[in-house]
Design an enzyme around this catalytic site. Sequence first.
Site, PDB file in Angstrom:
ATOM      1  CG  HIS A  51     -46.165   5.451 -46.167  1.00  0.00           C
ATOM      2  ND1 HIS A  51     -47.459   5.195 -46.571  1.00  0.00           N
ATOM      3  CD2 HIS A  51     -46.155   6.767 -45.814  1.00  0.00           C
ATOM      4  CE1 HIS A  51     -48.181   6.299 -46.475  1.00  0.00           C
ATOM      5  NE2 HIS A  51     -47.420   7.263 -46.016  1.00  0.00           N
ATOM      6  NE  ARG A  70     -53.172  17.778 -46.025  1.00  0.00           N
ATOM      7  CZ  ARG A  70     -52.055  17.089 -46.203  1.00  0.00           C
ATOM      8  NH1 ARG A  70     -51.058  17.177 -45.316  1.00  0.00           N
ATOM      9  NH2 ARG A  70     -51.904  16.296 -47.255  1.00  0.00           N
ATOM     10  CE  LYS A  74     -49.861  18.790 -48.722  1.00  0.00           C
ATOM     11  NZ  LYS A  74     -48.379  18.643 -48.843  1.00  0.00           N
ATOM     12  CB  CYS A  86     -48.439  15.677 -41.442  1.00  0.00           C
ATOM     13  SG  CYS A  86     -49.478  16.683 -40.401  1.00  0.00           S
ATOM     14  CD  GLU A 146     -51.187   9.898 -45.692  1.00  0.00           C
ATOM     15  OE1 GLU A 146     -50.437   8.898 -45.712  1.00  0.00           O
ATOM     16  OE2 GLU A 146     -50.808  11.032 -46.014  1.00  0.00           O
ATOM     17  CD  GLU A 148     -48.923   8.850 -42.997  1.00  0.00           C
ATOM     18  OE1 GLU A 148     -48.536   9.456 -44.000  1.00  0.00           O
ATOM     19  OE2 GLU A 148     -49.248   9.422 -41.933  1.00  0.00           O
TER      20      GLU A 148
END
Length: 227
Positions: A51, A70, A74, A86, A146, A148
């Site tokens: 993505h 973070r 999260k 981000c 992730e 990306e």
Amino acid sequence: MPEVSTDELDERQVQLLAEMCILIDENDRRIGAETKKNCHLNENIERGLLHRAFSVFLFNTENKLLLQQRSDAKITFPGCFTNTCCSHPLSNPSELEENDAIGVRRAAQRRLKAELGIPMEEVPPEEINYLTRIHYKAQSDGIWGEHEIDYILFVKKNVTLNPDPNEIKSYCYVTKEELEELLGKAASGEIKITPWFQIIADTFLFKWWDNLNRLNLFVDHEKIHRM
């Protein structure tokens, strides 16, 4: 798509898992949309689900970089230190617009407000500079991760901050020396940093930081750096 229970997770963060991310191929061509939840399950990532994302690096007029830690709420990389902001452009007309990466820059403006409380008029998309793209993959834990193509965005501006504690545990402005110290603490396991921030800090960040007033030298919209 696999069924994964989110019962144990933070309610507000779970709501965000319903957002629709932009699915792309390895060359950042749009091929569809999928929920944030499905985009971040390792099981789907292993099948190649990829993505679009962005990483904002915001510097004040003293050339200090704004970092965030973070929040523990999260779902991916909780409690990790990372760059300013981000997130992901969403699959809606405003953020799908690709000309000059305007959709991604609008998404960055939206998330700078949502996470850090920066008023939208302080960070108009035309003041958010798109440098280049990075393709990376990283696991957060056994379930989440992730994968990306990450648009690298730079902003140089003094801004008003009012962070959302559900998103951000702490924040600070750092000099290059202070960031190097932080990276040393991450290397020794004292603190945790996000994998994309580690990659960018190891490869490009300090060179870009040295040239904040001539970033046009480093703009490359053709290449996708595979990390």
